[in-house]
Design a protein around this motif. Structure first.
Motif, PDB file in Angstrom:
ATOM      1  N   THR A 129     -10.772  -2.010   7.391  1.00 12.19           N
ATOM      2  CA  THR A 129     -11.085  -1.573   6.027  1.00 12.19           C
ATOM      3  C   THR A 129     -10.786  -2.670   5.018  1.00 12.19           C
ATOM      4  O   THR A 129     -11.576  -2.939   4.105  1.00 12.19           O
ATOM      5  CB  THR A 129     -10.271  -0.314   5.675  1.00 12.19           C
ATOM      6  OG1 THR A 129     -10.549   0.706   6.627  1.00 12.19           O
ATOM      7  CG2 THR A 129     -10.626   0.198   4.292  1.00 12.19           C
ATOM      8  N   TRP A 130      -9.640  -3.316   5.193  1.00  6.09           N
ATOM      9  CA  TRP A 130      -9.215  -4.355   4.268  1.00  6.09           C
ATOM     10  C   TRP A 130     -10.248  -5.485   4.196  1.00  6.09           C
ATOM     11  O   TRP A 130     -10.510  -6.045   3.136  1.00  6.09           O
ATOM     12  CB  TRP A 130      -7.855  -4.899   4.726  1.00  6.09           C
ATOM     13  CG  TRP A 130      -7.072  -5.615   3.680  1.00  6.09           C
ATOM     14  CD1 TRP A 130      -7.123  -5.405   2.336  1.00  6.09           C
ATOM     15  CD2 TRP A 130      -6.114  -6.651   3.895  1.00  6.09           C
ATOM     16  NE1 TRP A 130      -6.234  -6.254   1.693  1.00  6.09           N
ATOM     17  CE2 TRP A 130      -5.610  -7.030   2.632  1.00  6.09           C
ATOM     18  CE3 TRP A 130      -5.626  -7.281   5.032  1.00  6.09           C
ATOM     19  CZ2 TRP A 130      -4.643  -8.011   2.467  1.00  6.09           C
ATOM     20  CZ3 TRP A 130      -4.662  -8.264   4.869  1.00  6.09           C
ATOM     21  CH2 TRP A 130      -4.176  -8.625   3.595  1.00  6.09           C
ATOM     22  N   ASN A 153      -8.884   5.018   3.583  1.00  5.63           N
ATOM     23  CA  ASN A 153      -8.843   4.037   4.669  1.00  5.63           C
ATOM     24  C   ASN A 153      -9.561   4.575   5.906  1.00  5.63           C
ATOM     25  O   ASN A 153     -10.413   3.902   6.502  1.00  5.63           O
ATOM     26  CB  ASN A 153      -7.378   3.718   4.979  1.00  5.63           C
ATOM     27  CG  ASN A 153      -7.214   2.666   6.064  1.00  5.63           C
ATOM     28  OD1 ASN A 153      -8.090   1.860   6.312  1.00  5.63           O
ATOM     29  ND2 ASN A 153      -6.066   2.686   6.723  1.00  5.63           N
ATOM     30  N   SER A 199     -13.350   3.304   7.386  1.00  5.63           N
ATOM     31  CA  SER A 199     -13.422   2.861   8.781  1.00  5.63           C
ATOM     32  C   SER A 199     -14.522   3.604   9.534  1.00  5.63           C
ATOM     33  O   SER A 199     -15.317   2.999  10.268  1.00  5.63           O
ATOM     34  CB  SER A 199     -12.076   3.084   9.485  1.00  5.63           C
ATOM     35  OG  SER A 199     -11.096   2.212   9.022  1.00  5.63           O
ATOM     36  N   THR A 246      -6.583  -0.142   8.993  1.00  2.00           N
ATOM     37  CA  THR A 246      -6.424  -0.936   7.784  1.00  2.00           C
ATOM     38  C   THR A 246      -7.015  -2.331   7.898  1.00  2.00           C
ATOM     39  O   THR A 246      -7.619  -2.826   6.937  1.00  2.00           O
ATOM     40  CB  THR A 246      -4.938  -1.027   7.414  1.00  2.00           C
ATOM     41  OG1 THR A 246      -4.416   0.291   7.214  1.00  2.00           O
ATOM     42  CG2 THR A 246      -4.746  -1.816   6.120  1.00  2.00           C
ATOM     43  N   GLU A 247      -6.881  -3.000   9.039  1.00  2.00           N
ATOM     44  CA  GLU A 247      -7.408  -4.356   9.151  1.00  2.00           C
ATOM     45  C   GLU A 247      -8.913  -4.384   8.928  1.00  2.00           C
ATOM     46  O   GLU A 247      -9.438  -5.259   8.239  1.00  2.00           O
ATOM     47  CB  GLU A 247      -7.053  -4.955  10.511  1.00  2.00           C
ATOM     48  CG  GLU A 247      -5.597  -5.326  10.657  1.00  2.00           C
ATOM     49  CD  GLU A 247      -5.314  -6.168  11.897  1.00  2.00           C
ATOM     50  OE1 GLU A 247      -6.266  -6.799  12.420  1.00  2.00           O
ATOM     51  OE2 GLU A 247      -4.162  -6.193  12.331  1.00  2.00           O
ATOM     52  N   LEU A 295      -4.382  -3.182  -2.881  1.00  2.09           N
ATOM     53  CA  LEU A 295      -5.204  -2.486  -1.905  1.00  2.09           C
ATOM     54  C   LEU A 295      -5.398  -1.021  -2.262  1.00  2.09           C
ATOM     55  O   LEU A 295      -6.472  -0.456  -2.054  1.00  2.09           O
ATOM     56  CB  LEU A 295      -4.564  -2.601  -0.512  1.00  2.09           C
ATOM     57  CG  LEU A 295      -5.318  -1.970   0.651  1.00  2.09           C
ATOM     58  CD1 LEU A 295      -6.705  -2.573   0.793  1.00  2.09           C
ATOM     59  CD2 LEU A 295      -4.532  -2.138   1.943  1.00  2.09           C
ATOM     60  N   THR A 296      -4.366  -0.393  -2.828  1.00  2.00           N
ATOM     61  CA  THR A 296      -4.450   1.024  -3.207  1.00  2.00           C
ATOM     62  C   THR A 296      -4.660   1.180  -4.711  1.00  2.00           C
ATOM     63  O   THR A 296      -4.438   2.251  -5.264  1.00  2.00           O
ATOM     64  CB  THR A 296      -3.163   1.768  -2.799  1.00  2.00           C
ATOM     65  OG1 THR A 296      -2.051   1.168  -3.475  1.00  2.00           O
ATOM     66  CG2 THR A 296      -2.936   1.681  -1.304  1.00  2.00           C
ATOM     67  N   PRO A 347       0.801  -1.225   0.000  1.00  2.00           N
ATOM     68  CA  PRO A 347       0.000   0.000   0.000  1.00  2.00           C
ATOM     69  C   PRO A 347       0.835   1.278   0.000  1.00  2.00           C
ATOM     70  O   PRO A 347       0.320   2.350  -0.315  1.00  2.00           O
ATOM     71  CB  PRO A 347      -0.815  -0.116   1.301  1.00  2.00           C
ATOM     72  CG  PRO A 347      -0.826  -1.566   1.631  1.00  2.00           C
ATOM     73  CD  PRO A 347       0.509  -2.068   1.170  1.00  2.00           C
ATOM     74  N   TRP A 396      -5.013   6.704  -0.551  1.00  2.00           N
ATOM     75  CA  TRP A 396      -5.375   5.587   0.303  1.00  2.00           C
ATOM     76  C   TRP A 396      -5.494   5.953   1.781  1.00  2.00           C
ATOM     77  O   TRP A 396      -6.469   5.545   2.437  1.00  2.00           O
ATOM     78  CB  TRP A 396      -4.391   4.421   0.135  1.00  2.00           C
ATOM     79  CG  TRP A 396      -4.473   3.431   1.248  1.00  2.00           C
ATOM     80  CD1 TRP A 396      -3.545   3.178   2.204  1.00  2.00           C
ATOM     81  CD2 TRP A 396      -5.590   2.564   1.555  1.00  2.00           C
ATOM     82  NE1 TRP A 396      -3.987   2.207   3.081  1.00  2.00           N
ATOM     83  CE2 TRP A 396      -5.241   1.825   2.709  1.00  2.00           C
ATOM     84  CE3 TRP A 396      -6.832   2.361   0.962  1.00  2.00           C
ATOM     85  CZ2 TRP A 396      -6.093   0.885   3.276  1.00  2.00           C
ATOM     86  CZ3 TRP A 396      -7.686   1.424   1.541  1.00  2.00           C
ATOM     87  CH2 TRP A 396      -7.316   0.697   2.674  1.00  2.00           C
TER      88      TRP A 396
END
Length: 420
Positions: free
Chosen positions: A208-209, A389, A393, A205-206, A377-378, A111, A385
């Motif tokens: 959102t991912w 992100n 969230s 990030t966790e 991811l990006t 990312p 990003w």
């Protein structure tokens, strides 16, 4: 990924606004070069190259240092290997860019590639004659910024749906493949003692991912969060919690927390990554399996984010770059990819080697299948990003906690993303 969706994502990736970050630093130091071919080393001169990564833990640090030097020996070089803690890593790299004192070989979390590549501090690998013909297209996309390939990932990972085989069998539920099947399964598997489903919803990030596969598989974009496809994805995703099939406590759950709930039998299904497999295998009495994350409609491709570190070659001088490129190619050798995959539950970036992995570790089959259609991811947010992100969230948390409906949450998120 469909051709239409890939074109849309690619177009968005090109359209992102760049950050004005140290653009003048197109020439790195790399332990002794001023950039280009001025004052470079000769082909027969022994060189000491430098490498940065964030593998501070043992035995990872020592193993990587040994591997770097094994590869360097093939081109009459040695490597000074430095590992920086991950929470300090990006700051250290940006300082190196600013001071024009870049290492010769740089590991980058995928990312973060856009912000480093746009400074001009990285050499496009296409200029260094590295063969990438055996790689998944999805993996090459991860290392690409503005149509230039800057990084190669020897191994990658993604997310899948894990399920408790005994619980599904007892309830007469088949592993779900579509959103409708996922909701029906989650409902059938929810009891007074457990939830049907769990995922990481913690801010960051966790969380959102974990949501991104639902956004992308529905044709949504990180840069159009108020579009119907994005709102629909959030409505479905958070709706599972609002209907009681997922605990609302997921707003505080990391991926490790979700795994703990699943392993303890307090959830029958979860979204998570292959890095959890060793812990799951060590859980006494747990019978688990996995399938790709369910998609909106039967026949759709799952488009999940692709994780993994990239090896890049900063700009130094021609000879240092040539030898650094050889080391990067060596780190990506098929035998190394397979060995690493078997050790770390990752997927080799070489398609043929990935199939070898399935033969040796059948439990990785769903991960390999997911990688084939995954996306960076990006990939459609680029240097935006960080704000994307954060706003995704906020949207997830605000809906699950009852502070906003999905439409309002995504409109608020998009307003901030558009303003940046």
């Amino acid at each position: 990924m469909s051709t239409h969706r890939r074109k849309k994502l690619s177009a968005l990736a090109v359209a992102v606004l760049p950050i004005a970050l140290l653009a003048a630093c197109a020439s790195g130091g790399g332990g002794g070069g001023a950039g280009g071919d001025a004052g470079g080393a000769s082909e027969d001169e022994e060189l000491t190259l430098s490498a940065f990564d964030y593998y501070t833990d043992e035995p990872s640090h020592t193993n990587m240092g040994n591997r770097l030097n094994e590869c360097a020996a093939e081109v009459n070089a040695t490597v000074e290997h430095r590992s920086v803690p991950s929470n300090q890593y990006n700051q250290q790299v940006l300082q190196a860019i600013q001071s024009r004192d870049m290492p010769d070989i740089l590991m980058v979390n995928n990312p973060d590639l856009p912000q480093f590549a746009e400074t001009g501090a990285l050499r496009p690998l296409t200029e260094l004659d590295i063969d990438t013909s055996a790689y998944y297209e999805s993996v090459l996309n991860v290392g690409t910024f503005e149509d230039e390939l800057y990084g190669l990932a020897p191994n990658v990972n993604s997310l899948v749906l894990f399920y408790n085989e005994a619980m599904l069998a007892e309830a007469g539920v088949q592993p779900p493949t579509t959103w409708a099947e996922l909701e029906a399964a989650a409902a059938a598997l929810t009891t007074p003692d457990r939830y049907g489903f769990v995922y990481a919803g913690q801010a960051g990030t966790e969380g959102t991912w974990t949501f991104i596969p639902f956004l992308w598989s529905n044709g949504g974009s990180q840069l159009e969060l108020d579009a119907p496809e994005a709102v629909e994805a959030l409505e479905f995703y958070t709706g599972l919690a609002l209907k009681g099939y997922v605990t609302k406590d997921v707003v505080n759950y990391t991926q490790a927390d979700a795994k703990d709930q699943f392993a303890a039998g307090r959830a029958a299904m979860m979204i998570n990554g292959p890095w959890q497999i060793p812990s799951l295998n060590e859980t006494e009495g747990l019978e688990w399996a996995s399938v790709p994350i369910p998609v909106p409609n039967a026949g759709d491709d799952v488009v999940a984010p692709l994780g993994g570190e990239l090896w890049t070659v900063p700009v130094t001088d021609d000879e240092r770059e040539r030898r650094a490129a050889h080391i990067v190619e060596c780190l990506n050798a098929p035998e190394t990819q397979l060995e690493t995959a078997l050790q770390n539950n990752t997927v080799p970036s070489n398609e043929e080697v990935a199939q070898q992995l399935i033969e040796e570790m059948p439990e990785m089959a769903s991960i390999v299948e997911t990688v084939a259609t995954a996306y960076p991811l990006t990939g459609d947010s680029g240097t935006k990003w960080p704000i994307v992100n954060e706003q995704i969230s906020v949207a997830i948390q605000s809906v699950i906690t009852g502070q906003a409906d999905p439409q309002t949450a995504m409109e608020s998120a998009q307003a901030i993303v558009s303003a940046e």
